[in-house]
Design an enzyme around this catalytic site. Structure first.
Site, mmCIF file in Angstrom:
data_model
loop_
_atom_site.group_PDB
_atom_site.id
_atom_site.type_symbol
_atom_site.label_atom_id
_atom_site.label_comp_id
_atom_site.label_asym_id
_atom_site.label_seq_id
_atom_site.Cartn_x
_atom_site.Cartn_y
_atom_site.Cartn_z
ATOM 1 N N TYR A 11 0.827 -1.220 0.000
ATOM 2 C CA TYR A 11 0.000 0.000 0.000
ATOM 3 C C TYR A 11 0.863 1.272 0.000
ATOM 4 O O TYR A 11 0.794 2.086 -0.930
ATOM 5 C CB TYR A 11 -0.938 -0.053 1.209
ATOM 6 C CG TYR A 11 -1.640 1.236 1.544
ATOM 7 C CD1 TYR A 11 -2.236 2.018 0.552
ATOM 8 C CD2 TYR A 11 -1.724 1.677 2.864
ATOM 9 C CE1 TYR A 11 -2.887 3.206 0.865
ATOM 10 C CE2 TYR A 11 -2.378 2.849 3.192
ATOM 11 C CZ TYR A 11 -2.946 3.606 2.196
ATOM 12 O OH TYR A 11 -3.581 4.775 2.508
ATOM 13 N N ILE A 12 1.701 1.419 1.000
ATOM 14 C CA ILE A 12 2.463 2.674 1.104
ATOM 15 C C ILE A 12 3.591 2.686 0.064
ATOM 16 O O ILE A 12 3.825 3.698 -0.615
ATOM 17 C CB ILE A 12 3.005 2.859 2.540
ATOM 18 C CG1 ILE A 12 1.815 2.909 3.515
ATOM 19 C CG2 ILE A 12 3.846 4.123 2.645
ATOM 20 C CD1 ILE A 12 2.187 2.946 4.979
ATOM 21 N N GLY A 36 1.822 -7.657 -1.032
ATOM 22 C CA GLY A 36 1.632 -6.709 -2.137
ATOM 23 C C GLY A 36 0.922 -7.321 -3.337
ATOM 24 O O GLY A 36 0.591 -8.510 -3.355
ATOM 25 N N PHE A 73 10.243 -0.537 2.747
ATOM 26 C CA PHE A 73 8.843 -0.614 3.197
ATOM 27 C C PHE A 73 8.461 -2.036 3.598
ATOM 28 O O PHE A 73 7.527 -2.218 4.372
ATOM 29 C CB PHE A 73 7.894 -0.203 2.057
ATOM 30 C CG PHE A 73 8.040 1.222 1.609
ATOM 31 C CD1 PHE A 73 7.346 2.237 2.247
ATOM 32 C CD2 PHE A 73 8.847 1.559 0.532
ATOM 33 C CE1 PHE A 73 7.469 3.555 1.839
ATOM 34 C CE2 PHE A 73 8.976 2.874 0.105
ATOM 35 C CZ PHE A 73 8.287 3.876 0.761
ATOM 36 N N ASN A 92 10.787 -11.716 9.753
ATOM 37 C CA ASN A 92 10.705 -10.902 8.531
ATOM 38 C C ASN A 92 11.203 -9.475 8.743
ATOM 39 O O ASN A 92 11.899 -8.921 7.894
ATOM 40 C CB ASN A 92 9.270 -10.881 7.998
ATOM 41 C CG ASN A 92 8.870 -12.247 7.466
ATOM 42 O OD1 ASN A 92 9.717 -13.044 7.074
ATOM 43 N ND2 ASN A 92 7.582 -12.544 7.475
ATOM 44 N N TYR A 141 5.200 -6.214 16.923
ATOM 45 C CA TYR A 141 5.344 -5.419 15.701
ATOM 46 C C TYR A 141 6.183 -4.169 15.989
ATOM 47 O O TYR A 141 7.203 -3.911 15.325
ATOM 48 C CB TYR A 141 3.960 -5.034 15.159
ATOM 49 C CG TYR A 141 4.004 -3.923 14.142
ATOM 50 C CD1 TYR A 141 4.720 -4.071 12.967
ATOM 51 C CD2 TYR A 141 3.336 -2.716 14.367
ATOM 52 C CE1 TYR A 141 4.778 -3.043 12.033
ATOM 53 C CE2 TYR A 141 3.387 -1.693 13.444
ATOM 54 C CZ TYR A 141 4.112 -1.845 12.281
ATOM 55 O OH TYR A 141 4.167 -0.830 11.364
ATOM 56 N N LYS A 145 10.230 -3.158 14.791
ATOM 57 C CA LYS A 145 10.608 -1.919 14.088
ATOM 58 C C LYS A 145 11.639 -1.139 14.908
ATOM 59 O O LYS A 145 12.547 -0.509 14.358
ATOM 60 C CB LYS A 145 9.366 -1.062 13.840
ATOM 61 C CG LYS A 145 8.409 -1.654 12.805
ATOM 62 C CD LYS A 145 8.904 -1.376 11.394
ATOM 63 C CE LYS A 145 7.954 -1.866 10.341
ATOM 64 N NZ LYS A 145 8.324 -1.429 8.990
ATOM 65 N N PHE A 169 2.421 7.572 11.617
ATOM 66 C CA PHE A 169 1.244 7.345 12.436
ATOM 67 C C PHE A 169 0.278 6.569 11.522
ATOM 68 O O PHE A 169 0.707 5.632 10.882
ATOM 69 C CB PHE A 169 0.787 8.656 13.071
ATOM 70 C CG PHE A 169 1.687 8.983 14.262
ATOM 71 C CD1 PHE A 169 3.069 9.146 14.079
ATOM 72 C CD2 PHE A 169 1.200 9.031 15.559
ATOM 73 C CE1 PHE A 169 3.931 9.357 15.168
ATOM 74 C CE2 PHE A 169 2.052 9.247 16.646
ATOM 75 C CZ PHE A 169 3.412 9.409 16.449
ATOM 76 N N GLY A 278 -3.119 -4.891 22.442
ATOM 77 C CA GLY A 278 -1.977 -4.181 21.850
ATOM 78 C C GLY A 278 -2.296 -2.769 21.377
ATOM 79 O O GLY A 278 -1.419 -2.107 20.832
HETATM 80 N N1 UFG Z 1 -10.343 -0.377 14.816
HETATM 81 C C1 UFG Z 1 -11.667 -0.658 15.043
HETATM 82 N N2 UFG Z 1 -12.301 -1.491 14.163
HETATM 83 C C2 UFG Z 1 -11.687 -2.049 13.089
HETATM 84 C C3 UFG Z 1 -10.317 -1.760 12.867
HETATM 85 C C4 UFG Z 1 -9.668 -0.912 13.759
HETATM 86 O O1 UFG Z 1 -12.261 -0.185 16.000
HETATM 87 O O2 UFG Z 1 -12.309 -2.810 12.328
HETATM 88 C C5 UFG Z 1 -9.652 0.568 15.694
HETATM 89 C C6 UFG Z 1 -8.391 0.008 16.304
HETATM 90 O O3 UFG Z 1 -8.673 -0.667 17.495
HETATM 91 C C7 UFG Z 1 -7.564 1.282 16.489
HETATM 92 C C8 UFG Z 1 -8.008 2.186 15.338
HETATM 93 O O4 UFG Z 1 -9.263 1.653 14.919
HETATM 94 O O5 UFG Z 1 -7.921 1.893 17.674
HETATM 95 C C9 UFG Z 1 -7.059 2.171 14.163
HETATM 96 O O6 UFG Z 1 -6.751 0.822 13.857
HETATM 97 P P1 UFG Z 1 -5.955 0.381 12.571
HETATM 98 O O7 UFG Z 1 -5.912 -1.111 12.592
HETATM 99 O O8 UFG Z 1 -6.525 1.034 11.368
HETATM 100 O O9 UFG Z 1 -4.480 0.969 12.764
HETATM 101 P P2 UFG Z 1 -3.544 0.944 14.089
HETATM 102 O O10 UFG Z 1 -3.812 2.133 14.908
HETATM 103 O O11 UFG Z 1 -3.593 -0.392 14.721
HETATM 104 O O12 UFG Z 1 -2.132 1.196 13.442
HETATM 105 C C10 UFG Z 1 -1.040 0.518 13.899
HETATM 106 C C11 UFG Z 1 0.148 1.446 14.118
HETATM 107 C C12 UFG Z 1 0.704 1.898 12.839
HETATM 108 C C13 UFG Z 1 0.969 0.741 12.007
HETATM 109 C C14 UFG Z 1 -0.297 -0.014 11.781
HETATM 110 C C15 UFG Z 1 -0.028 -1.205 10.938
HETATM 111 O O13 UFG Z 1 -0.228 2.533 14.892
HETATM 112 O O14 UFG Z 1 1.917 2.553 13.051
HETATM 113 O O15 UFG Z 1 -0.770 -0.475 13.011
HETATM 114 O O16 UFG Z 1 -1.077 -2.035 10.849
HETATM 115 F F1 UFG Z 1 1.558 1.057 10.845
#
Ligand code: UFG
Length: 323
Positions: A11-12, A36, A73, A92, A141, A145, A169, A278
């Site tokens: 994606y990124i 990918g 990436f 990985n 994770y 990193k 972020f 987490g």
């Molecule tokens: N969430 C929901 N429902 C969903 C999916 C997510 O409520 O179906 C919530 C999660 O609990 C979280 C927020 O939405 O509070 C964002 O969740 P994401 O899964 O979209 O992303 P994250 O915050 O988990 O992102 C994290 C790290 C990033 C990293 C990414 C990779 O903060 O740096 O995971 O997956 F790159």
């Protein structure tokens, strides 16, 4: 410049490749297609299919590309999965990363831009999170990193490889051609948009009892084009550095859902569920350092604009890349 991009079909990575090609760089994509998609690789890029765990293949591909710099990436990037299968993350992201650094030493490539993450900070002592806060990951994770960030320091001291680690972020949004399509979708915005497209009945809210105004987690969503811009600025930086990369704004899960309803004009059914292991309550970036040192500034500061670009892509590609 000639740039070797690991994970350039993700994606990124795919969107950074597109933007770097637009800026006149020559790109070699190295990808194993575990996450990918072939259709996500800009046809102007050269493809070397391979796995970071195959050190010899990686070294040969890097040597053949005659690159001036690497953008790294390729990684596994799901917090939840890392809490179940930490070995996959250390193998990985750490071992694969080490092979990349070894290959750079052997080919004499002296510059790397690394996709790091705010997850290296764990649950921060305060927000917004600046670079002086301690990094204490709360999931494998983030730990994987952080280990790679620490390795970068020693490859600079010992081998003179300069690095810029960008701690993203929450990346979101799309360009006209490329967008977010994970085979197993765990991210919030694409999951909400699947509901809007009628492909899912509802979206889960993971946790409604966080210490935030509406009880749901707050994240700093940054547009993928702003991320791409930061990568290009990082390429030009002479010194090693680590930067936090976000807009400085926080949006809760409920606010993201409301914004998706507004942008799509479609109702989103939600189901409230327990917290996901987490997940910190609140992650917001202070990006003053990259602004001061590289002149980076986000162009997309509203969540509506970010979601609109993602929605336009999903409407055009309702089954993603279709593989
Ligand atoms: N969430 C929901 N429902 C969903 C999916 C997510 O409520 O179906 C919530 C999660 O609990 C979280 C927020 O939405 O509070 C964002 O969740 P994401 O899964 O979209 O992303 P994250 O915050 O988990 O992102 C994290 C790290 C990033 C990293 C990414 C990779 O903060 O740096 O995971 O997956 F790159």
């Amino acid at each position: 410049m000639r740039i070797f991009v690991t994970g350039g079909a993700g994606y990124i990575g795919s969107i950074c490749v597109e933007q770097m090609l637009n800026a006149g760089h020559q790109i070699t994509v190295f990808d194993n297609f575990s996450e990918g998609h072939r259709a996500a690789i800009d046809p102007r890029a050269w493809l070397e299919e391979g796995d970071l765990l195959d050190a010899q293949r990686l070294k040969d591909a890097l040597a053949a590309s005659q690159s001036d710099a690497v953008m790294h990436f390729a990684a596994n990037a799901l917090v939840g999965e890392s809490m179940v299968n930490p070995t996959k993350y250390f193998r990985n992201n750490v071992t694969g990363g080490m092979h990349l650094l070894e290959a750079m030493v052997s080919c004499g490539v002296k510059k790397i831009v690394f996709s790091s993450t705010c997850a290296t900070f764990g649950t921060p002592e305060r927000v917004p999170i600046d670079e002086t806060l301690p990094q204490k990951p709360i999931n494998p994770y983030g730990e994987s990193k952080l280990i790679f960030e620490q390795m970068l320091r020693w490859y600079d001291v010992i081998h003179g490889i300069k690095h810029v680690a960008l701690r993203y972020f929450n990346a979101a949004g799309a360009t006209e051609r490329f967008g977010e399509d994970h085979r197993i979708e765990t991210h919030l915005i694409p999951n909400i948009l699947k509901v809007a497209l009628g492909q899912k009945e509802s979206v889960s809210i993971f946790g409604t009892d966080y210490p935030t105004p509406d009880g749901t987690c707050i994240r700093d969503y940054i547009h993928i084009l702003d991320l791409a811009q930061a990568h290009m600025l990082a390429l030009g930086s002479k010194e090693s550095a680590k930067y936090n990369l976000g807009t400085g704004g926080g949006t809760s899960v409920r606010e993201v859902i409301a914004a998706c309803e507004k942008v799509t004009g479609r109702p989103i059914r939600v189901v409230e569920e327990p917290r996901r292991p987490g997940d910190p309550a609140r992650l917001i970036a202070a990006s003053d350092r990259i602004h001061a040192e590289l002149g980076w500034k986000p162009q997309f500061e509203s969540i509506d604009a970010i979601i609109s670009s993602a929605w336009a892509w999903h409407l055009k590609h309702p089954t993603g890349y279709g593989d």
